[in-house]
Design a protein around this motif. Sequence first.
Motif, PDB file in Angstrom:
ATOM      1  N   ARG A  74      28.516 -49.478   3.996  1.00 53.58           N
ATOM      2  CA  ARG A  74      29.427 -49.129   5.083  1.00 53.58           C
ATOM      3  C   ARG A  74      29.848 -47.656   5.025  1.00 53.58           C
ATOM      4  N   LEU A  75      30.143 -47.177   3.831  1.00 56.65           N
ATOM      5  CA  LEU A  75      30.578 -45.786   3.722  1.00 56.65           C
ATOM      6  C   LEU A  75      29.508 -44.824   4.225  1.00 56.65           C
ATOM      7  N   THR A  76      28.249 -45.072   3.870  1.00 56.93           N
ATOM      8  CA  THR A  76      27.173 -44.202   4.335  1.00 56.93           C
ATOM      9  C   THR A  76      27.033 -44.269   5.851  1.00 56.93           C
ATOM     10  N   LYS A  77      27.108 -45.453   6.406  1.00 53.15           N
ATOM     11  CA  LYS A  77      26.963 -45.601   7.854  1.00 53.15           C
ATOM     12  C   LYS A  77      28.075 -44.872   8.611  1.00 53.15           C
ATOM     13  N   GLU A  78      29.316 -45.016   8.130  1.00 53.82           N
ATOM     14  CA  GLU A  78      30.450 -44.459   8.862  1.00 53.82           C
ATOM     15  C   GLU A  78      30.657 -42.970   8.589  1.00 53.82           C
ATOM     16  N   VAL A  79      30.524 -42.571   7.333  1.00 60.70           N
ATOM     17  CA  VAL A  79      30.839 -41.187   6.958  1.00 60.70           C
ATOM     18  C   VAL A  79      29.650 -40.261   7.174  1.00 60.70           C
ATOM     19  N   ARG A  80      28.468 -40.724   6.830  1.00 56.33           N
ATOM     20  CA  ARG A  80      27.283 -39.878   6.957  1.00 56.33           C
ATOM     21  C   ARG A  80      26.584 -40.036   8.304  1.00 56.33           C
TER      22      ARG A  80
END
Length: 466
Positions: free
Chosen positions: A308-314
Amino acid sequence: MRIHIMIRHLNRSFVALAALAALLSPLASTSATAAGPDIKHWTAPNGARVYYVESHALPLVDIQVGFPAGSALDPEGSAGLAGLTRGMLDAGSEGLDEQQIAERIADTGARIGGSADSDQAGLSIRTLSSEAERNAAIDLAARLLAKPTFPADVLERERARAVAELRDALTRPDTLASRRFMAAVYGSHPYGRSTTVESLQSITRDQLVQFHRNYYTANTAVVAIVGDVTREQADDIARRLTADLPAGTAKPTLPTPQQPAATVERIAHPSAQAHILIGLPGMSRDDPDYFPLLVGNYVLGGGGFVSRLTKEVREKRGFAYSVYSYFMPLRVAGPFQIGLQTRGSQSEEALRVTRAVVDDFIAKGPTAAEIKAARDNIVNGFGLRLDSNRKILDHVAMIGFYQLPLDWLETYPKRVEAVTPEAVRDAFARRVHDANLVTVIAGGDGDSGGGSAPAAATPKKAGHGK
């Protein structure tokens, strides 16, 4: 500070066998890893705990001797003592100087090295399993473990090298962030200490001698053996490696870390990139929430491009090329850490989005589809983490040191498969609270809001753990 020292003086025959091992070990271990290695365990008469896996696929034996002698036991004001003690085991030993030790290692065709981390330190050996070569390597390793001389001139050289490396590291924002993060998360707990120039310069030879005498003891030793030896030969190896160690008395303990109060700390640095770390004390090796936290973290930030962090932040916002989260299980609660790098001018917005993703994950938990994907990836990739004797040794040594069940590797996939979305949501809700999350931001002062970003880096995958 984690110190890795590996001495490699190999004769031609060992080089050839090592190359053969690299080619064949995945094939040789495939059937064994399907059910997990058969770990035998016993306690030697002197109290050393022995863990052994028999494997005759190649004429090699891998050995690790570990002690609870990591940096968490550094005395106040002497951070770096554990690392220097471990690093100087091969600097001199009862009549042998550094050069003579190196020559003897070359003569045996073995590899002798080791490491020190927060919890433990020790020696590793890889040798041919033939009797003459094996005995020579074991005799030398036993001598290094039990009778180091810690030469004063070598101490001065290694201290100077460590000070120079530390001073260079302290010019980098990632180092500043990680050191301040651990201090803020752990406070006065030993896990929060960092080596300083002053602490290194204060360490004396007498302290090395005393630290070795206190913590490199037979009754705390864990001997892991994997390879081409019988049960009887493994027992002989363990006895010889620990025979001359001091008996030891009480085993060292560590206090349970206290949860910190939430803070946001900023460290000035002229870098264009801001290094952001968020976290708190997480879990221990024997934590009852180990598997829900492991699987859940894969969804949150440990699964690389699918997290999730990669999808939202990156991917959605382009704030960072790499964003990750992981749990580092230790003897007591090791850190839960979220990390990213972003341009200084957008660090506040990147931090806001990151915290929003975490808050949403804790409040709602993962979906059933996310958990299934996480379980499948962890289970399907598990065999690759046991596809060589060296990898098996690492896991066996970990099981021995933390006194986990002998079937831990065999039951690992089953316990991963049993994790549900509800178990993950419950574990994260109980263990990760906004009121305890520490945030450290280092650097970014050199970014005025324009210019091009650096070349893309692969997101860090740190969600598995052992």
